[in-house]
Design an enzyme around this catalytic site. Structure first.
Site, short mmCIF file in Angstrom:
data_model
loop_
_atom_site.label_atom_id
_atom_site.label_comp_id
_atom_site.label_asym_id
_atom_site.label_seq_id
_atom_site.Cartn_x
_atom_site.Cartn_y
_atom_site.Cartn_z
N GLY A 1 3.84 8.84 2.21
CA GLY A 1 3.45 7.61 2.76
C GLY A 1 4.62 6.54 2.65
N CYS A 2 5.73 6.86 2.67
CA CYS A 2 6.81 5.89 2.33
C CYS A 2 8.15 6.20 3.03
CB CYS A 2 7.07 5.62 0.71
SG CYS A 2 7.70 7.38 -0.04
N GLY A 3 9.20 5.63 2.77
CA GLY A 3 10.39 5.59 3.10
C GLY A 3 11.00 6.95 3.31
#
Length: 271
Positions: free
Chosen positions: A113-115
């Site tokens: 759930g991140c870049g």
């Protein structure tokens, strides 16, 4: 035609301000920030905190810069569905891309759930990006200055809130063709990439301008979009410089007024 976001994603809240030692009550505009999930084939691939605007562009840009697709035609449909306090952006891929993503998921160690989404190893974080060394493109120094100024002038959300990042695509002949804003700098660039691709704009003949620092992910996303010149108001990281050099990208940073610094491929800038 300039492709500019007109979706407002802010609210006004009460606040108490201190002005020259005197407290005063009033309102301030603040940006909205909500969870945005990207789902492929009914399964959530990533969740980002983002500004709730331009989500179709966001889906296309994210899918492109994260290597889920290589061209716009590999997305068959996109549906934005309200989900609690956020949105679920449901992306329907062609069969080949859907199969490839399922195979990629089977090797993932856990949810993301991140870049850097869908990354299995340290090596993948510093991924191989397209080599733009052979792209025949040159811009004048005043084009760099104009690109950053045009982006700043077009940031309607930031003008209200002073709290969001911006990314713009500038063509020296036509001016600012697209601008997107978001609470996250990666999100703003993904939204810009989607806007450029959806509008059928050639990224090779222009400048990507951003209002943030230049981290390696910003260089990677710009390379995947196919733009050979990246300019920012803040400084780059060492890894961003190394990655831009390998990718043949002209990296321009610390653009302040008419001043700037070129870190890679200075031959593309006519001074």
């Amino acid at each position: 035609m300039i492709v500019v976001s007109v979706e407002a994603s802010y609210r006004r809240v009460a606040r108490t301000a201190l002005r020259e030692g005197t407290p005063a009550t009033g309102e301030r505009a603040v940006p909205e920030e909500v969870p945005v999930a990207f789902s492929y084939g009914g399964s959530t691939h990533a969740v980002m905190m983002a500004s709730p605007a331009d989500l179709i562009d966001f889906a296309v840009g994210f899918s492109l810069t994260e290597g889920i697709i290589s061209m716009r035609s590999e997305i068959q449909a996109i549906e934005v569905v309200e989900a609690g306090q956020g949105y679920d952006v449901q992306v329907d891929l062609t069969d080949a891309e859907a199969d490839a993503l399922r195979a990629r998921r089977r090797h993932m160690a856990g949810p993301v759930g991140c870049g850097l989404c869908g990354i299995e190893s340290i090596e993948q974080a510093v991924r191989v990006v397209p080599d733009l060394s052979s792209v025949k493109s040159s811009v004048h120094g005043n084009d760099i200055v104009a690109a950053v100024k045009a982006l700043n002038d077009a940031q309607t959300l930031n003008r209200e809130t002073r709290a969001v990042h911006g990314a713009g695509f500038y063509n020296p002949r036509e001016g600012l063709l697209a601008v997107r804003e978001d609470v996250g700098r990666h999100n703003a660039l993904d939204k810009l990439a989607g806007a450029v691709v959806n509008a059928g704009i050639s990224a090779q003949m222009g400048i990507v301008a951003v209002t943030s620092r230049l981290s390696v992910e910003m260089v990677q996303k710009t390379a995947i979009l196919g733009c050979p010149v990246l300019a920012a108001i803040s400084a780059p990281t060492a890894l961003a410089i190394e990655t831009a050099d390998r990718a043949g990208i002209t990296l321009v940073a610390l653009v302040r007024g008419e001043d700037f610094e070129i870190f890679t491929r200075a031959d593309r800038i006519i001074l």
